[in-house]
Design an enzyme around this catalytic site. Structure first.
Site, mmCIF file in Angstrom:
data_model
loop_
_atom_site.group_PDB
_atom_site.id
_atom_site.type_symbol
_atom_site.label_atom_id
_atom_site.label_comp_id
_atom_site.label_asym_id
_atom_site.label_seq_id
_atom_site.Cartn_x
_atom_site.Cartn_y
_atom_site.Cartn_z
ATOM 1 N N LYS A 151 47.477 4.742 47.234
ATOM 2 C CA LYS A 151 47.032 5.177 48.560
ATOM 3 C C LYS A 151 45.514 5.177 48.605
ATOM 4 O O LYS A 151 44.878 5.576 47.625
ATOM 5 C CB LYS A 151 47.574 6.567 48.878
ATOM 6 C CG LYS A 151 49.095 6.652 48.919
ATOM 7 C CD LYS A 151 49.691 5.872 50.072
ATOM 8 C CE LYS A 151 51.208 5.990 50.124
ATOM 9 N NZ LYS A 151 51.814 5.282 51.254
ATOM 10 N N LYS A 177 54.114 -0.067 42.962
ATOM 11 C CA LYS A 177 54.729 -0.787 44.077
ATOM 12 C C LYS A 177 53.685 -1.128 45.127
ATOM 13 O O LYS A 177 52.867 -0.281 45.501
ATOM 14 C CB LYS A 177 55.843 0.057 44.700
ATOM 15 C CG LYS A 177 56.490 -0.564 45.929
ATOM 16 C CD LYS A 177 57.426 0.403 46.596
ATOM 17 C CE LYS A 177 57.847 -0.084 47.970
ATOM 18 N NZ LYS A 177 56.720 -0.207 48.913
ATOM 19 N N ASP A 179 52.703 -1.817 49.030
ATOM 20 C CA ASP A 179 53.254 -1.346 50.291
ATOM 21 C C ASP A 179 53.754 -2.531 51.102
ATOM 22 O O ASP A 179 53.477 -3.693 50.769
ATOM 23 C CB ASP A 179 52.212 -0.554 51.077
ATOM 24 C CG ASP A 179 52.880 0.425 52.032
ATOM 25 O OD1 ASP A 179 53.468 1.401 51.546
ATOM 26 O OD2 ASP A 179 52.828 0.193 53.253
ATOM 27 N N GLU A 180 54.480 -2.219 52.194
ATOM 28 C CA GLU A 180 55.135 -3.294 52.955
ATOM 29 C C GLU A 180 54.143 -4.227 53.633
ATOM 30 O O GLU A 180 54.479 -5.381 53.914
ATOM 31 C CB GLU A 180 56.098 -2.707 53.988
ATOM 32 C CG GLU A 180 55.456 -2.027 55.190
ATOM 33 C CD GLU A 180 55.118 -0.573 54.941
ATOM 34 O OE1 GLU A 180 54.743 0.116 55.904
ATOM 35 O OE2 GLU A 180 55.233 -0.112 53.780
ATOM 36 N N HIS A 269 62.372 -3.651 50.772
ATOM 37 C CA HIS A 269 61.773 -2.701 51.707
ATOM 38 C C HIS A 269 62.390 -2.951 53.081
ATOM 39 O O HIS A 269 62.607 -4.093 53.475
ATOM 40 C CB HIS A 269 60.251 -2.871 51.766
ATOM 41 C CG HIS A 269 59.558 -1.703 52.392
ATOM 42 N ND1 HIS A 269 59.642 -1.434 53.749
ATOM 43 C CD2 HIS A 269 58.778 -0.732 51.863
ATOM 44 C CE1 HIS A 269 58.939 -0.346 54.014
ATOM 45 N NE2 HIS A 269 58.404 0.113 52.895
ATOM 46 N N LYS A 310 59.122 12.322 55.353
ATOM 47 C CA LYS A 310 58.410 12.250 56.628
ATOM 48 C C LYS A 310 59.154 11.430 57.672
ATOM 49 O O LYS A 310 58.755 11.391 58.839
ATOM 50 C CB LYS A 310 57.021 11.639 56.413
ATOM 51 C CG LYS A 310 57.053 10.173 55.956
ATOM 52 C CD LYS A 310 55.658 9.639 55.675
ATOM 53 C CE LYS A 310 55.724 8.174 55.211
ATOM 54 N NZ LYS A 310 54.382 7.635 54.893
ATOM 55 N N SER A 338 62.202 7.399 49.530
ATOM 56 C CA SER A 338 60.756 7.299 49.682
ATOM 57 C C SER A 338 60.348 7.749 51.072
ATOM 58 O O SER A 338 61.151 7.728 52.007
ATOM 59 C CB SER A 338 60.289 5.857 49.463
ATOM 60 O OG SER A 338 60.782 5.018 50.500
ATOM 61 N N GLY A 340 57.142 10.497 52.095
ATOM 62 C CA GLY A 340 56.794 11.903 52.209
ATOM 63 C C GLY A 340 57.330 12.789 51.105
ATOM 64 O O GLY A 340 57.421 14.006 51.274
ATOM 65 N N ALA A 361 57.028 8.110 45.340
ATOM 66 C CA ALA A 361 56.066 9.004 45.984
ATOM 67 C C ALA A 361 54.707 8.321 46.041
ATOM 68 O O ALA A 361 54.278 7.695 45.069
ATOM 69 C CB ALA A 361 55.965 10.319 45.205
ATOM 70 N N GLY A 363 51.557 9.620 48.603
ATOM 71 C CA GLY A 363 50.659 10.756 48.749
ATOM 72 C C GLY A 363 51.030 11.916 47.847
ATOM 73 O O GLY A 363 50.153 12.678 47.415
#
Length: 415
Positions: A151, A177, A179-180, A269, A310, A338, A340, A361, A363
């Protein structure tokens, strides 16, 4: 012979063993009752049309049949096997989730579930590894696998991305990983990111004595995805990641064919899934999207967090059960939780999902007050505590990083 809407409705119908049975929930359009709307769904999704036809050939063997109509709008439709091209997800979905989603005969319609007959299901390859990645490619036997996305998820330069991966790996995470929406941008080019990240992976493996790997996002035009998969293999990777909804089912099937030759697992994903499944009365359920994914051959699939993260709540446990169920001997799929997650809610999550899951995870690791490595240590300690039957507070007495995480986030879900 004549073909009319009435030919597509028989409430006493008993499906044949090789019928694909789909469950829909629909709200009839204005002036329609449920019977009329159901017949039009079966007609439009097989070989009917709006006008009555007189044809010489007997096409009834290709006609879908609506049956088992319920007061709540649930309708089951049986599709005969000859209607479908084996091993072609696009053709099948053009039938069962195509024009019917836009028909005026229904105000809304949702594909809720499918019952796959053996001939059609086994025409697909299914996953190569499924849950076995935990032991065949990682050292996560008896516990959930752990993954993290650096992040911020886009914007980090390559060197920082690889460094964050190293901190996470040495802190106890199994998988880095992408991100998309991180693919091959100028700030972090694909080939440089792969090369430098695997160099740091090798260093982390040497220091920890555990196998580590990287879920590399290869999403692109189909031929380019194949090339990127080959590049990952050339650099010692064991996994690739595909944004399966945005890339498309045909592209996924092509990637699956090539990754079998390369011995690569596919991490799926589901970005864009909510365009199909968020409304509970229209579209295509996540349960069905998961079924298509398993047939096409993904090894991991994001399925939600039982409402703890989230993202919006959904039938995570039911979907996970289906992904692990027997399907004529087809390999299972490892569910991924996955969105949040953080150490303080991991125990509740795992109470619902059990240990055969991947916990991811972002954040909840990198937002740790003491940095990424401490965040990874906290997540690993939380998962190990659950696996050992120990409370998070008890484990935190021996793991300061976990204590700090619990003090920061508590046991509340983010929004």
């Amino acid at each position: 012979m004549g073909i009319e809407y009435d030919d597509f409705l028989d409430e006493s119908y008993t499906p044949a063993s090789d019928d694909l049975v789909c469950e829909f929930r629909l709200e009839p359009g204005e002036g329609m009752d449920l019977e009329a709307a159901a017949a039009r769904v079966a007609s439009e999704s097989s070989n009917g049309t709006w006008a009555a036809l007189d044809v010489d050939a007997d096409v009834s063997r290709l006609s879908a049949m609506a049956y088992d109509l319920q007061e709540d709008g649930t309708v089951r439709v049986a599709y005969p096997d000859p209607l479908f091209e084996p091993r072609s997800l696009p053709q099948i979905l053009s039938c069962i989730a195509g024009n019917i989603l836009g028909m005026k005969a229904v105000d809304s319609i949702r594909l809720v579930d499918c019952e796959w007959p053996e001939p059609l299901a086994t025409s697909f390859p299914g996953p190569q590894f499924g849950s076995d990645v935990l032991t065949e490619k990682l050292d996560a036997g008896g516990r959930p696998g752990l993954a993290t996305v650096p992040k911020p998820k886009v914007g980090l330069p390559t060197e920082e991305h690889a460094r964050v991966g190293y901190e996470a790996w040495t802190g106890g995470v199994d998988l880095l990983k992408d991100d998309e929406n991180l693919t091959d941008q100028n700030f972090n080019p694909f080939e440089r990111r792969v090369t430098q990240s695997f160099e740091m992976r090798d260093r982390a493996e040497s220091e920890t004595g555990e196998r580590k790997d990287y879920l590399v996002n290869i999403t692109a035009e189909t031929d380019e995805m194949v090339r990127r998969a080959e590049y990952v293999d050339d650099h010692g990777g064991g996994f690739v990641m595909v944004d399966i909804i945005t890339a498309g089912w045909s592209a996924l099937q092509t990637v699956r064919r090539r990754t079998e030759d390369l011995d690569l697992a596919i991490h799926a994903h589901r970005a864009m899934h909510a365009a199909f499944d968020r409304l509970d009365h229209h579209g295509v359920s996540m349960r069905c999207l998961a079924q298509f994914s398993r047939l096409a051959g993904v090894d991991h699939l994001h399925t939600g967090t039982v409402g703890l993260g989230k993202l919006a709540n959904e039938d995570t446990v039911g979907i996970n059960d289906w992904l692990k169920s027997d399907l004529y001997g087809m390999t299972d799929v490892l569910p991924v939780a996955s969105g949040g997650l953080h150490p303080g809610i991991v125990d509740t999550l795992l109470d619902h999902t059990g240990p055969e899951v991947m916990v991811q995870a972002g954040g909840g690791i990198h937002g740790h007050p003491d940095g990424t490595k401490a965040g990874a240590q906290a997540l690993r300690a939380a998962v190990d505590a659950w696996t050992d039957g120990e409370s998070l507070d008890a484990r935190a007495e021996d793991v300061p990083a976990l204590r700090t995480a619990l003090d920061k986030w508590g046991t509340e879900s983010p929004r």
